[in-house]
Design an enzyme around this catalytic site. Sequence first.
Site, PDB file in Angstrom:
ATOM      1  N   PRO A   1       0.831  -1.206   0.000  1.00 28.10           N
ATOM      2  CA  PRO A   1       0.000   0.000   0.000  1.00 28.10           C
ATOM      3  C   PRO A   1       0.868   1.259   0.000  1.00 28.10           C
ATOM      4  CG  PRO A   1       0.168  -0.857   2.222  1.00 28.10           C
ATOM      5  CD  PRO A   1       0.895  -1.833   1.332  1.00 28.10           C
ATOM      6  N   GLU A   2       0.225   2.390  -0.233  1.00 27.17           N
ATOM      7  CA  GLU A   2       0.929   3.677  -0.243  1.00 27.17           C
ATOM      8  C   GLU A   2       1.485   4.026   1.142  1.00 27.17           C
ATOM      9  OE1 GLU A   2       2.287   7.343  -2.026  1.00 27.17           O
ATOM     10  OE2 GLU A   2       1.826   5.313  -2.718  1.00 27.17           O
ATOM     11  N   ALA A   3       0.794   3.621   2.190  1.00 30.76           N
ATOM     12  CA  ALA A   3       1.268   3.839   3.563  1.00 30.76           C
ATOM     13  C   ALA A   3       0.692   2.753   4.452  1.00 30.76           C
ATOM     14  CB  ALA A   3       0.858   5.219   4.061  1.00 30.76           C
TER      15      ALA A   3
END
Length: 636
Positions: A505-507
Amino acid sequence: MPAGSLLPLFSSPAGPGSSGASLGGGALGGAGLRKAPGPSGAFRLTEKFVLLLVFSAFITLCFGAIFFLPDSPKLLSNVFFHASHLQQQPSPPAQEEPQLPGASSSSSAAENLARIREDHERALREAKETLQKPPGKIRSDIDQDKSNFRQRAELPDLPFRKPVGVAGKEPADPLARQKRAKIKEMMKHAWDNYKHYAWGLNELKPISKQGHSSNLFGNIQGATIVDALDTLYIMEMKDEFKEAKEWVEKNLDFDVDAEVSVFEVNIRFVGGLLSAYYLSGEEVFRKKAVELGKKLLPAFNTPTGIPWALLNIKSRRGRNWPWASGGSSILAEFGTLHLEFMHLSYLSGNPVFAEKVMNIRRVLNQLDKPEGLYPNYLNPNSGQWGQHHVSVGGLGDSFYEYLLKAWLMSDKTDEEGKQMYYDAVQSIETHLIRKSSSGLMYIAEWKGGLLEHKMGHLTCFAGGMFVLGADGAPADKTERHIELGAEIARTCHESYDRTSMKLGPEAFRFDGGVEAIATRQNEKYYILRPEVIETYMYMWRFTHDPKYRQWGWEAVEALEKYCRLDGGYSGVRDVYSSHQSHDDVQQSFFLSETLKYLYLLFSEDDLLPFEHWVFNTEAHPLPVLSKEEEEKGKRK
């Protein structure tokens, strides 16, 4: 000379008995040059003298030109006597005989005539094509030719020396060789679809099968082409590299009336052009890189010399992102110019590029750092920090990367960059690095003294940075830096492994009983990012632990299963969902970084060896500069 000023030479004075013509049929025979009795129809002595000079000059010009033209005697004889000469040619001998001098004059003259005719026809075609263009395009072409001429005149002669490790050996392991071939096929799929559906535009929309343009580049086009140049070269995709080079030569234009991101244009366009030059030696890449570098210089016209984030290339006016802490510049943006600008000074002989980035260092070194940390925001007018928000991920990441790589790229002579890097890592370890309850190491974000236990995909590059800098760390810290790299690599792999798609995921967060998982919907997407694979590649090079190749291959399989489409590769909106939802963008950095790092992961270490190359933050390899080369760029 105005036409009226010639009239006294070619007309007789008005008056009774004037004939109205000063030159008759016998004038050139000499009779007209003698003085006639009486004023009517007469030439003054000065007029006769000028006429004689003009006539003599005309005859000299005509006959002199004939004898100074290349092969003029042959050409003349062929023009005047060609037909009869050919009729008198004897039949060719049955056997080949030695030719006497001059025996081939006829064929040579015929070749000259054919060449002249061909040049004439080509000139007519080019003139016709030019006249069919709009006036604006003609003016633009003329301006471009002038610009190219200036570039040729301004750039110093620089003998090209191909650096070490441009081409490596085939992988010794047959399985690695097979996997590397698969990654090259992925590159070809991405490139061919971009070429087919979005050629000359910035990026590809693989579902819509059309071009995609980000406002980061203003009206500059061709981001994927420039970003992919070095990957094509390294993968030995020679035909594709050639067509990309031809596009750059004919179509890459920086004269745009639009705002660009100085950071993005630098790392993708300047970095891509520099790397392509150092790999291939093609002069067009050096010229284009320096041309673009000069157009970015007005961004530094601030009271402190800290550059603006955004620059209108035509008006030369800059500004910062409106959301960035009261008009501040961003650490990861102004701190990620050093590598490219040092090389621009070296290649152009112009020290201004190096001076600009060294001034950034001076400003930073004059400031107090909270807990030894560098906040993400700095006001370019006051020279003071904005919000005390610290991140090794977005907004801060590549600043730290470039401190280390500036030292490595200087052949380990940039002691200031080295000291700044290791001091920063010490503060990061003390204040930002934490471990979860299950033992996963992560790098948190610091906001005014409080930690946010979140780690971004962008932060995952740090594993590779730590191991790359381990050798230069204080002797008692070398093993610790290797350990930091390995632990960050493990955590980032877990962020991939804990999703349905096996893509990160992005974060992801470490709070509320959650570890290495995204808890917010706007953090669950994956846009073909390279940072985790980048760390795998560095860890493999330094340890040769097979798990890093295994983890890299897992990423390849996930990319092929969830991101590959008929029209290219696309990011996905939710890596935890079993239902595929694509964002319809093939990012240029997928070709520049993700696929390049995968290819290097399965290559031998002699391909772009780290002792001779450093990678900019867009994965564009730049050669290490010796102290003499670096000083040469600073002095000129």
